[in-house]
Design a protein around this motif. Structure first.
Motif, PDB file in Angstrom:
ATOM      1  N   TYR A 134       0.920  -1.307   0.172  1.00 56.68           N
ATOM      2  CA  TYR A 134       0.391  -0.202  -0.198  1.00 56.68           C
ATOM      3  C   TYR A 134       0.565   1.492   0.031  1.00 56.68           C
ATOM      4  CZ  TYR A 134      -4.329  -1.953   0.499  1.00 56.68           C
ATOM      5  OH  TYR A 134      -5.971  -2.435   0.222  1.00 56.68           O
TER       6      TYR A 134
ATOM      7  N   ASN B  31      14.827  11.643   3.044  1.00 59.43           N
ATOM      8  CA  ASN B  31      14.555  10.008   2.240  1.00 59.43           C
ATOM      9  C   ASN B  31      13.385  10.030   0.901  1.00 59.43           C
ATOM     10  OD1 ASN B  31      14.379   7.490   1.409  1.00 59.43           O
ATOM     11  ND2 ASN B  31      14.040   6.801   4.273  1.00 59.43           N
TER      12      ASN B  31
ATOM     13  N   LEU C  20      11.140  10.219  -2.259  1.00 59.37           N
ATOM     14  CA  LEU C  20       9.402   9.555  -2.501  1.00 59.37           C
ATOM     15  C   LEU C  20       9.809   8.940  -4.434  1.00 59.37           C
ATOM     16  CD1 LEU C  20       7.233  12.312  -0.771  1.00 59.37           C
ATOM     17  CD2 LEU C  20       8.491  10.395   0.259  1.00 59.37           C
ATOM     18  N   ILE C  21       8.916   7.841  -4.446  1.00 65.51           N
ATOM     19  CA  ILE C  21       8.997   7.500  -5.240  1.00 65.51           C
ATOM     20  C   ILE C  21       7.633   8.265  -6.677  1.00 65.51           C
ATOM     21  CG2 ILE C  21       7.862   5.708  -7.282  1.00 65.51           C
ATOM     22  CD1 ILE C  21       9.504   3.609  -4.819  1.00 65.51           C
TER      23      ILE C  21
ATOM     24  N   GLU D  13       8.029  -4.361  -2.199  1.00 63.47           N
ATOM     25  CA  GLU D  13       8.384  -3.162  -2.943  1.00 63.47           C
ATOM     26  C   GLU D  13       8.952  -3.129  -4.155  1.00 63.47           C
ATOM     27  OE1 GLU D  13       9.322  -3.740  -0.163  1.00 63.47           O
ATOM     28  OE2 GLU D  13       8.127  -2.147   1.658  1.00 63.47           O
TER      29      GLU D  13
ATOM     30  N   VAL E  28      14.095  -0.693  -7.550  1.00 60.65           N
ATOM     31  CA  VAL E  28      14.330   0.022  -8.011  1.00 60.65           C
ATOM     32  C   VAL E  28      15.907   0.566  -9.007  1.00 60.65           C
ATOM     33  CG1 VAL E  28      15.124   2.546  -7.221  1.00 60.65           C
ATOM     34  CG2 VAL E  28      13.566   1.442  -5.950  1.00 60.65           C
TER      35      VAL E  28
ATOM     36  N   PRO F 232      20.648   8.116  -0.586  1.00 63.15           N
ATOM     37  CA  PRO F 232      19.579   8.951  -0.014  1.00 63.15           C
ATOM     38  C   PRO F 232      20.347   9.532   1.654  1.00 63.15           C
ATOM     39  CG  PRO F 232      18.627   8.386  -1.665  1.00 63.15           C
ATOM     40  CD  PRO F 232      19.600   7.630  -1.106  1.00 63.15           C
TER      41      PRO F 232
HETATM   42  O1  TXA Z   1       6.901  -0.540  -4.651  1.00 68.68           O
HETATM   43  C1  TXA Z   1       6.956   0.336  -3.872  1.00 68.68           C
HETATM   44  O2  TXA Z   1       7.915   0.785  -4.567  1.00 68.68           O
HETATM   45  C2  TXA Z   1       6.179   1.341  -3.280  1.00 68.68           C
HETATM   46  C3  TXA Z   1       4.862   1.471  -3.959  1.00 68.68           C
HETATM   47  C4  TXA Z   1       3.977   2.111  -2.832  1.00 68.68           C
HETATM   48  O3  TXA Z   1       4.650   2.384  -4.670  1.00 68.68           O
HETATM   49  N1  TXA Z   1       6.864   2.344  -2.899  1.00 68.68           N
HETATM   50  C5  TXA Z   1       7.820   2.383  -1.729  1.00 68.68           C
HETATM   51  O4  TXA Z   1       8.618   3.504  -1.214  1.00 68.68           O
HETATM   52  O5  TXA Z   1       8.585   1.787  -1.281  1.00 68.68           O
HETATM   53  P1  TXA Z   1       9.601   3.803  -0.249  1.00 68.68           P
HETATM   54  O6  TXA Z   1       9.472   5.001  -0.060  1.00 68.68           O
HETATM   55  O7  TXA Z   1       9.179   2.630   0.666  1.00 68.68           O
HETATM   56  O8  TXA Z   1      10.505   3.609  -1.038  1.00 68.68           O
HETATM   57  C6  TXA Z   1      11.351   4.731  -1.726  1.00 68.68           C
HETATM   58  C7  TXA Z   1      12.755   3.847  -2.572  1.00 68.68           C
HETATM   59  C8  TXA Z   1      14.153   4.638  -1.181  1.00 68.68           C
HETATM   60  O9  TXA Z   1      14.442   3.451  -0.975  1.00 68.68           O
HETATM   61  C9  TXA Z   1      14.440   6.040  -1.597  1.00 68.68           C
HETATM   62  O10 TXA Z   1      15.488   5.594  -1.536  1.00 68.68           O
HETATM   63  C10 TXA Z   1      14.506   5.016  -2.785  1.00 68.68           C
HETATM   64  O11 TXA Z   1      12.934   4.631  -4.236  1.00 68.68           O
HETATM   65  N2  TXA Z   1      14.490   6.499  -4.276  1.00 68.68           N
HETATM   66  C11 TXA Z   1      13.565   7.180  -4.264  1.00 68.68           C
HETATM   67  N3  TXA Z   1      13.569   8.496  -4.659  1.00 68.68           N
HETATM   68  C12 TXA Z   1      14.880   8.592  -5.004  1.00 68.68           C
HETATM   69  C13 TXA Z   1      15.877   8.944  -5.604  1.00 68.68           C
HETATM   70  N4  TXA Z   1      15.176   9.909  -6.542  1.00 68.68           N
HETATM   71  N5  TXA Z   1      17.252   8.304  -6.157  1.00 68.68           N
HETATM   72  C14 TXA Z   1      17.316   7.238  -5.313  1.00 68.68           C
HETATM   73  N6  TXA Z   1      17.004   6.693  -4.582  1.00 68.68           N
HETATM   74  C15 TXA Z   1      15.774   6.833  -5.404  1.00 68.68           C
END
Ligand code: TXA
Ligand code: MG
Length: 332
Positions: A37, A62, A64-65, A180, A183, A223
């Protein structure tokens, strides 16, 4: 806050419309994606995005996506769309793959934690896609849990963790994949795997013309500022200990000692462990089935008041890399 049930395959239009209006007005909506979620806000509204960080207790370093409903929408958020992005999006979108690319200035710095890049993903869950298309804005969404807690795979997990901090929770039942997204950073001269997931390096490498995909070096642990803190991600309240399949005896005596001391012990097992464990959960031998169960199993062991959770290590192969990563981060 309210929780509304929504059909996971054919989401009701009125419910989606209501959720989309909340997003457009700067509110927070928790919604199912195929992975976990998400806690969503309009990615172009800095005030709304700030509410995500407050609700989660997430440090602002940290990033966001940003989720999109169409490939073209992603292309409009980034400064360049290399051939590798095109190939990966064609094969894996909508789906559990996040691409990191140079960002356009319209995206608030808060979303990207001040980085010159932005992470974009087009999810495949019908509820997520319907919400994105109805809101007609990109939606920034981290997993819908408090910072460092286990990610939610049901609406109940979201409610337990965030409760009143969300304006609306769309309950589309349990998520299909359970961990998740993968990435991958495409912003540099060479693609780099930042977070393993169910789409494995073996799936990705051939599509971008590489025999193998380099993983991020520990020293570059992206990050900022304290990699140690980020390592403590995905952790249950209980102490989680991993054991190798050939260390069953040690694991069994650890469990026996803990139980003797009055502790409640849980376990995630791939095969039998001869020990007085109160809550042993047999786990599947297939990585996708394991991933689907993993977070729900950890949530339920926490709810049962476990002090210690013993987890049998999973195979060290690319297909299991996402699961190994989450287990290692949860262990201490
Ligand atoms: O499956 C998923 O990706 C889920 C669903 C909701 O889409 N979202 C998720 O978001 O896991 P979150 O915020 O828990 O994890 C986001 C990841 C983190 O490891 C963050 O460091 C990486 O993505 N990330 C986001 N933007 C980045 C950027 N500009 N450069 C490097 N890493 C980034
Ligand atoms: Mg998360």
């Amino acid at each position: 806050m309210s929780v509304v049930r929504v059909d996971p395959f054919q989401p009701e239009q009125e419910i989606i419309k209501r959720a989309a209006e909340i997003i457009r007005r700067g509110g927070l909506v928790a919604f199912p994606t195929e992975t976990v979620y998400g806690l969503g806000a309009n990615a172009l509204d800095e005030v709304a995005v700030r509410r995500i960080f407050t609700a989660k207790g997430r440090p602002s370093y940290n990033p966001l996506i940003v989720h999109v409903g169409e490939v073209e929408e992603a292309q409009q958020l980034v400064r360049s769309w290399p051939e590798s992005a095109e190939q990966l999006a064609q094969h894996f979108w909508p789906g559990p793959l996040t691409l990191v690319l140079p960002k356009r200035p319209e995206i608030p710095d808060l979303v990207s934690a001040g980085l010159p890049t932005v992470a974009v993903r087009m999810p495949s869950h019908p509820v997520a896609l319907a919400l994105l298309r109805a809101a007609a804005v990109p939606i920034a969404a981290p997993s819908a849990n408090r910072f460092s807690e286990v990610s939610p795979t049901t609406a109940g997990h979201v409610e337990k963790s965030l409760g009143d901090r969300v304006d609306l929770i769309l309950d589309g039942g349990p998520t299909m994949l359970g961990i998740e997204s993968t990435v991958i950073d495409l912003s540099g001269p060479q693609p780099i795997l930042l977070r393993p997931g169910l789409i494995s390096t073996e799936d990705l490498a051939p599509l971008i013309g590489l025999p193998e995909l380099p993983a991020r070096q520990p020293s570059e642990t992206a990050p900022r500022p304290s990699p140690g803190m980020l390592d403590r991600h995905y952790a249950p309240r209980a102490e989680l200990r991993l054991f190798a399949p050939d260390r069953r005896k040690e694991a069994a005596s650890l469990a026996a000692r803990a139980v003797e001391e009055g502790q409640i012990v849980g376990a995630l097992l791939l095969s039998a462990l001869d020990a007085p464990i109160q809550h042993a959960i047999p786990m599947p031998h297939d990585p996708s089935a394991y991933a689907r169960l993993l977070y729900a199993a950890l949530h339920s062991l926490d709810d049962l008041g476990c002090h210690l959770i013993l987890v049998e290590e999973v195979p060290a192969t690319p297909a299991w890399a996402g699961i190994r990563d989450r287990l290692q981060r949860a262990a201490r």
